[in-house]
Scaffold this motif. Sequence first.
Motif, PDB file in Angstrom:
ATOM      1  N   SER A  48      -2.514  -6.073  -1.071  1.00 55.61           N
ATOM      2  CA  SER A  48      -1.204  -5.424  -1.004  1.00 55.61           C
ATOM      3  C   SER A  48      -1.060  -4.502  -2.209  1.00 55.61           C
ATOM      4  O   SER A  48      -0.769  -4.957  -3.317  1.00 55.61           O
ATOM      5  CB  SER A  48      -0.088  -6.481  -0.987  1.00 55.61           C
ATOM      6  OG  SER A  48       1.177  -5.872  -0.879  1.00 55.61           O
ATOM      7  N   ILE A  49      -1.298  -3.213  -1.988  1.00 51.70           N
ATOM      8  CA  ILE A  49      -1.417  -2.239  -3.081  1.00 51.70           C
ATOM      9  C   ILE A  49      -0.304  -1.206  -3.004  1.00 51.70           C
ATOM     10  O   ILE A  49       0.008  -0.701  -1.921  1.00 51.70           O
ATOM     11  CB  ILE A  49      -2.788  -1.522  -3.011  1.00 51.70           C
ATOM     12  CG1 ILE A  49      -3.931  -2.541  -3.037  1.00 51.70           C
ATOM     13  CG2 ILE A  49      -2.938  -0.526  -4.150  1.00 51.70           C
ATOM     14  CD1 ILE A  49      -5.299  -1.927  -2.770  1.00 51.70           C
ATOM     15  N   ILE A  51       0.891   2.470  -5.049  1.00 43.69           N
ATOM     16  CA  ILE A  51       0.480   3.511  -5.993  1.00 43.69           C
ATOM     17  C   ILE A  51       1.677   4.400  -6.281  1.00 43.69           C
ATOM     18  O   ILE A  51       2.267   4.987  -5.365  1.00 43.69           O
ATOM     19  CB  ILE A  51      -0.684   4.354  -5.443  1.00 43.69           C
ATOM     20  CG1 ILE A  51      -1.884   3.452  -5.122  1.00 43.69           C
ATOM     21  CG2 ILE A  51      -1.080   5.434  -6.443  1.00 43.69           C
ATOM     22  CD1 ILE A  51      -3.077   4.198  -4.547  1.00 43.69           C
ATOM     23  N   ARG A  60      -3.247   8.919  -1.334  1.00 42.60           N
ATOM     24  CA  ARG A  60      -3.293   8.281  -0.014  1.00 42.60           C
ATOM     25  C   ARG A  60      -4.697   8.370   0.569  1.00 42.60           C
ATOM     26  O   ARG A  60      -5.186   7.433   1.216  1.00 42.60           O
ATOM     27  CB  ARG A  60      -2.284   8.964   0.916  1.00 42.60           C
ATOM     28  CG  ARG A  60      -2.150   8.274   2.282  1.00 42.60           C
ATOM     29  CD  ARG A  60      -1.072   8.933   3.121  1.00 42.60           C
ATOM     30  NE  ARG A  60       0.272   8.702   2.583  1.00 42.60           N
ATOM     31  CZ  ARG A  60       1.031   9.646   2.029  1.00 42.60           C
ATOM     32  NH1 ARG A  60       0.581  10.896   1.943  1.00 42.60           N
ATOM     33  NH2 ARG A  60       2.236   9.354   1.580  1.00 42.60           N
ATOM     34  N   PHE A  63      -6.857   5.762  -1.403  1.00 46.54           N
ATOM     35  CA  PHE A  63      -6.569   4.360  -1.068  1.00 46.54           C
ATOM     36  C   PHE A  63      -5.765   4.351   0.242  1.00 46.54           C
ATOM     37  O   PHE A  63      -4.537   4.252   0.226  1.00 46.54           O
ATOM     38  CB  PHE A  63      -5.771   3.696  -2.191  1.00 46.54           C
ATOM     39  CG  PHE A  63      -6.536   3.481  -3.463  1.00 46.54           C
ATOM     40  CD1 PHE A  63      -7.155   2.262  -3.726  1.00 46.54           C
ATOM     41  CD2 PHE A  63      -6.648   4.496  -4.414  1.00 46.54           C
ATOM     42  CE1 PHE A  63      -7.859   2.064  -4.896  1.00 46.54           C
ATOM     43  CE2 PHE A  63      -7.356   4.305  -5.591  1.00 46.54           C
ATOM     44  CZ  PHE A  63      -7.971   3.085  -5.840  1.00 46.54           C
ATOM     45  N   ALA A  66      -2.978   1.736   0.891  1.00 45.27           N
ATOM     46  CA  ALA A  66      -1.947   1.528  -0.129  1.00 45.27           C
ATOM     47  C   ALA A  66      -0.617   2.140   0.301  1.00 45.27           C
ATOM     48  O   ALA A  66      -0.567   3.098   1.081  1.00 45.27           O
ATOM     49  CB  ALA A  66      -2.389   2.137  -1.449  1.00 45.27           C
ATOM     50  N   ARG A  67       0.441   1.582  -0.247  1.00 43.51           N
ATOM     51  CA  ARG A  67       1.763   2.178  -0.076  1.00 43.51           C
ATOM     52  C   ARG A  67       1.985   3.168  -1.215  1.00 43.51           C
ATOM     53  O   ARG A  67       1.847   2.809  -2.391  1.00 43.51           O
ATOM     54  CB  ARG A  67       2.840   1.098  -0.085  1.00 43.51           C
ATOM     55  CG  ARG A  67       4.241   1.655   0.083  1.00 43.51           C
ATOM     56  CD  ARG A  67       5.253   0.551   0.220  1.00 43.51           C
ATOM     57  NE  ARG A  67       6.615   1.064   0.162  1.00 43.51           N
ATOM     58  CZ  ARG A  67       7.698   0.297   0.160  1.00 43.51           C
ATOM     59  NH1 ARG A  67       7.577  -1.016   0.219  1.00 43.51           N
ATOM     60  NH2 ARG A  67       8.901   0.833   0.092  1.00 43.51           N
ATOM     61  N   PHE A  82       3.555  -7.026  -4.260  1.00 46.22           N
ATOM     62  CA  PHE A  82       2.220  -6.439  -4.368  1.00 46.22           C
ATOM     63  C   PHE A  82       1.332  -7.255  -5.307  1.00 46.22           C
ATOM     64  O   PHE A  82       1.810  -7.826  -6.287  1.00 46.22           O
ATOM     65  CB  PHE A  82       2.317  -4.996  -4.878  1.00 46.22           C
ATOM     66  CG  PHE A  82       3.208  -4.124  -4.025  1.00 46.22           C
ATOM     67  CD1 PHE A  82       2.721  -3.536  -2.874  1.00 46.22           C
ATOM     68  CD2 PHE A  82       4.535  -3.916  -4.370  1.00 46.22           C
ATOM     69  CE1 PHE A  82       3.539  -2.745  -2.078  1.00 46.22           C
ATOM     70  CE2 PHE A  82       5.363  -3.125  -3.583  1.00 46.22           C
ATOM     71  CZ  PHE A  82       4.859  -2.535  -2.433  1.00 46.22           C
TER      72      PHE A  82
END
Length: 277
Positions: A48-49, A51, A60, A63, A66-67, A82
């Motif tokens: 659960s990442i 950035i 994006r 990763f 990632a959110r 996260f």
Amino acid sequence: MKMPDLTDTQALTRNRARAMRAPALFLHEDLRDEIKERLAEVNKSFTSIAIVTGFPDFWREAFPTARIIPDDEVLALEPGAFDLVIHAMALHWANDPVGQLIQCRRALQPDGLLLAALLGGQTLYELRACLAEAESAVTGGISPRVLPMAEIRDLGGLLQRAGLALPVADSFARKVHYRDAFHLMQDLRAMGEGNALNDRLRRPTRRAVFAKMAELYAQAYAVDGGRVAATFDMVFLTGWAPHESQQKPLRPGSAVNRLADALNAAEIIVPATKGEG
């Protein structure tokens, strides 16, 4: 009383949008590769990442799962959501860097990791010195032109203030060679790192200032081939959300082995001296 903002966030947003027309994001590429290498060395998988960045498309792609969170003053991060938060190339523009780190810390699960990558205090020291000298010589004064970035010794303390465990701050210098000082300034605009200071000069700068700056730059920082050098101080901040499984320092006096035994040396006991009344 709230301190005056250092950064004009609207100007920063405009600078970043303008940069994306023809971006020069090689510093982000360096940081992406370094972050991935550091994560590969951590004996932990992250599922659960989040950035935090001003360049969402780039990160994006780097990763995909990632959110991506904009680096607003209030970060859109849910508490404890996260296991990894990356603050990517934006903390040096924050008006409240401690507040940003605290928000990231709150967003971490126990034993979650924060990685912050930013520009440090030695960044563009060459340009800073030449601009100041040129403007002083031509106009008799100096206006804010280059973001005053924090030194690594101060940045490390921010991690502890944010409540992060096992804090580490380290850095490396990225030297880049340019055709001349004007080429460097063009690249800064293409990075979205142009002047977005609140107290910046709001009228056009006299051409003589930039001409003098370029002359001084070429004299002081020339490298082989007639090019000039620019320094980018890349800083990494690492900290963990506290968890009972993490190593903790021993309490004073709790050691079970003597240092003299470990060193295979004779122990010397110095008798205490009696104070005089």
